[in-house]
Structures are given as structure tokens and as C-alpha cells.
Design an enzyme around this catalytic site. Structure first.
Site, PDB file in Angstrom:
ATOM      1  N   GLU A  50       0.739  50.489-104.368  1.00  0.00           N
ATOM      2  CA  GLU A  50       2.032  50.259-103.735  1.00  0.00           C
ATOM      3  C   GLU A  50       3.096  51.020-104.518  1.00  0.00           C
ATOM      4  OE1 GLU A  50       2.922  46.899-101.648  1.00  0.00           O
ATOM      5  OE2 GLU A  50       1.025  45.888-101.938  1.00  0.00           O
TER       6      GLU A  50
ATOM      7  N   LYS B 230       5.752  54.720-100.767  1.00  0.00           N
ATOM      8  CA  LYS B 230       4.452  54.993-101.369  1.00  0.00           C
ATOM      9  C   LYS B 230       4.084  56.470-101.264  1.00  0.00           C
ATOM     10  CE  LYS B 230       3.116  50.563 -99.470  1.00  0.00           C
ATOM     11  NZ  LYS B 230       2.194  49.843 -98.577  1.00  0.00           N
TER      12      LYS B 230
END
Ligand SMILES: [Zn+2]
Length: 295
Positions: free
Chosen positions: A3, A61
Site C-alpha cells: 500500500e 500506490k
């Protein structure tokens, strides 16, 4: 799945060890790692040779390396987009270190220093070249021009986002995961931030006050900063950062993955609900389900 904090840790590592260096050669050891580069591995290697890795950038991301030097094919510039996928790693390694079992792409540099290696066991990740386009005064790779700023970016505008959230007819967690509204908030960070703000995942966004939205995003920022200090979460043993060190933030998660463990605030057992083919973890006492829930 890495993440935002994990990707930021990788970005910082690349920025420290590879930026400003001139690529002398690129070796693609597995074509699947460059499948998104439609002209093929030879084109990718040929276009990278002689270029300088001039900056390491991230939005949500998404990670990319801006290319300087050489002959850009477009006036706006080009970038190497890096998808870490499920298990992708960028490692900085001296050239005499034996190849990793899942080494997919090797970058050598004109300075003869350490190599940059893209290692990816499951091969969901990969590399490709993209043109840079201007969006709100920033240069973004064309494939991510529709991705909204993430909460750690300078260009993140909470007031504008609050307006958009209050105009939607959706649940707050669904909105947090919508990359066209705000990027970089995955399942873990959404659950942790909702717990901090004492909000149920199905709370309609139209019912949230501006102060509550600010409190929620303060929580998002805090949980991401905590994870960054810890070097990213490490819920996937395959994931390690640019120097091969894994993070340890998973020890401090309040609700995510904590089914039946006591809520750190009130002691009630954490519950798990199915959510968009995954799960939502909440405290049934701190985060009661609203009557008008958007399920
Ligand atoms: Zn609780």
C-alpha cells in the site's frame, strides 16, 4: 499487496540509491515483467540505455522514475512506471551478489556501482515506459492521469474532497477506496482510519460533517505516517523494501485482521463483515452500524 507507505519506502530507497545515475544497460530476464510495455523488451532496454534516472515519484500506490538525459521521444518527457503488484521488489545490489531466484529485470549503471534489480515472485508486477502529461500543474505518467492526489501529497485538497464526498450517495469506505476521489488508501488503512474516527464503513458520505471528514483524514494521515516510520506494513512475507528489510507495522494495527481480539479503546471483540469481495474490520461498540447504511 503493498500500500502507499510501502511504496513510499521503496520510492525513498530508489531516490537515495539510484537517482542521478545513468543507465548503461537493461537486461529483461522474464518477458512477463515488461508485458505492459507493448513494443516489447528490446524496445524498453534500447530506450532506457543512456538515460539518467532523474527523479523517483509516487502518487497513491503508483511509482515512477522520471528519465533525463538522452533523447526523449516526447516534449513532455517520459517515465518508467513500476508496478509492484503482489510481490514486486526493487533491490539495490552490488553486481557480484548472485541473481535472486525471481530476478526479472536488471539495470546496470555507467558508474559501475550497484545494480538496480526488479525481483517479483508472482509476476503480477512489471515495468513500462509512459509519456508524462501535465495535470493540475504536475507531470504525471499518462496511465495514471485520472488518479486523484493521495492524502500525503502537497496538492491534496481536503475542502474540495469534502465537497465531493458530501455530494455522493455512497458509503464512506467505498469512497475511501475510489481512486478517482482520493488515491492510496487501501483496505488496511481505510479500516484503521475509520476506527480512529469511530465511523462505520457503511456510513453514507452525505451525512458526514466537514469536521468529521477532517477528523477521518487526520486519522488516514496519522496511520500512514506511523506505517512510514515503521518502514511500511509487513502483512505479506514476500514484501521487503529496497534494501531487503521488512517492516513491522502490522503489530500495531487496531482492527485490521484482528477478528475477535479486544478493541484497543473499549475491549469489545472486533468483528469482520464481508465487503467488496474482501473484509471490513470494525469495533461493534465504537463503530455502530448506521440505520441508513450504504451496504
Ligand atoms: Zn471499541
Amino acid at each position: 499487496m503493498p500500500e502507499l507507505p510501502e511504496v513510499e519506502v521503496v520510492r525513498r530507497g530508489v531516490a537515495e540509491h539510484a537517482i542521478g545515475r545513468t543507465v548503461s544497460g537493461v537486461e529483461v530476464l522474464h518477458p512477463r515483467a515488461v508485458r505492459r510495455h507493448v513494443p516489447g523488451p528490446e524496445d524498453l532496454a534500447g530506450r532506457l540505455a543512456g538515460r539518467v534516472l532523474s527523479a523517483a515519484r509516487r502518487r497513491g500506490k503508483y511509482l515512477w522514475l522520471e528519465l533525463g538525459g538522452g533523447e526523449p521521444r516526447t516534449s513532455g518527457g517520459e517515465a518508467l512506471v513500476v508496478h509492484l503488484g503482489m510481490s514486486g521488489q526493487l533491490l539495490v545490489q552490488p553486481s557480484d551478489v548472485p541473481d535472486e531466484k525471481h530476478l526479472r529485470v536488471r539495470f546496470r549503471f555507467a558508474d559501475g556501482g550497484p545494480e538496480l534489480r526488479f525481483v517479483d515472485q508472482r509476476t503480477f508486477g512489471g515495468l513500462h515506459l509512459a509519456d508524462l502529461v501535465e495535470v493540475d500543474g504536475l507531470a504525471l505518467p499518462e496511465p495514471i492521469e485520472h488518479i486523484a492526489p493521495d492524502p500525503l501529497e502537497e496538492s491534496f485538497d481536503l475542502d474540495r474532497l469534502a465537497e465531493r464526498l458530501r455530494a455522493r450517495r455512497t458509503g464512506i469506505k467505498r469512497a475511501l477506496l475510489d481512486q478517482s476521489l482520493v488515491s492510496g488508501i487501501g483496505n488496511i488503512y481505510a479500516d484503521e482510519a475509520l476506527w480512529r474516527a469511530k465511523l462505520h464503513w457503511a456510513r453514507p458520505t452525505a451525512t458526514l460533517t466537514r469536521p468529521k471528514i477532517r477528523e477521518l483524514f487526520d486519522g488516514v494521515t496519522e496511520v500512514m505516517q506511523d506505517a512510514l516510520r515503521a518502514g511500511g506494513t509487513s502483512f505479506d512475507a514476500l514484501y521487503v523494501n529496497v534494501n531487503g528489510e521488512s517492516g513491522y507495522f502490522d503489530r500495531s494495527l487496531a482492527v485490521y485482521g484482528q477478528l475477535d481480539r479486544p478493541c484497543p479503546r473499549c475491549g469489545a471483540p472486533i468483528r469482520r463483515d464481508p465487503f467488496m469481495n474482501r473484509s471490513s474490520y470494525t469495533c461493534p461498540v465504537c463503530q455502530p452500524k448506521p440505520r441508513n447504511a450504504h451496504l
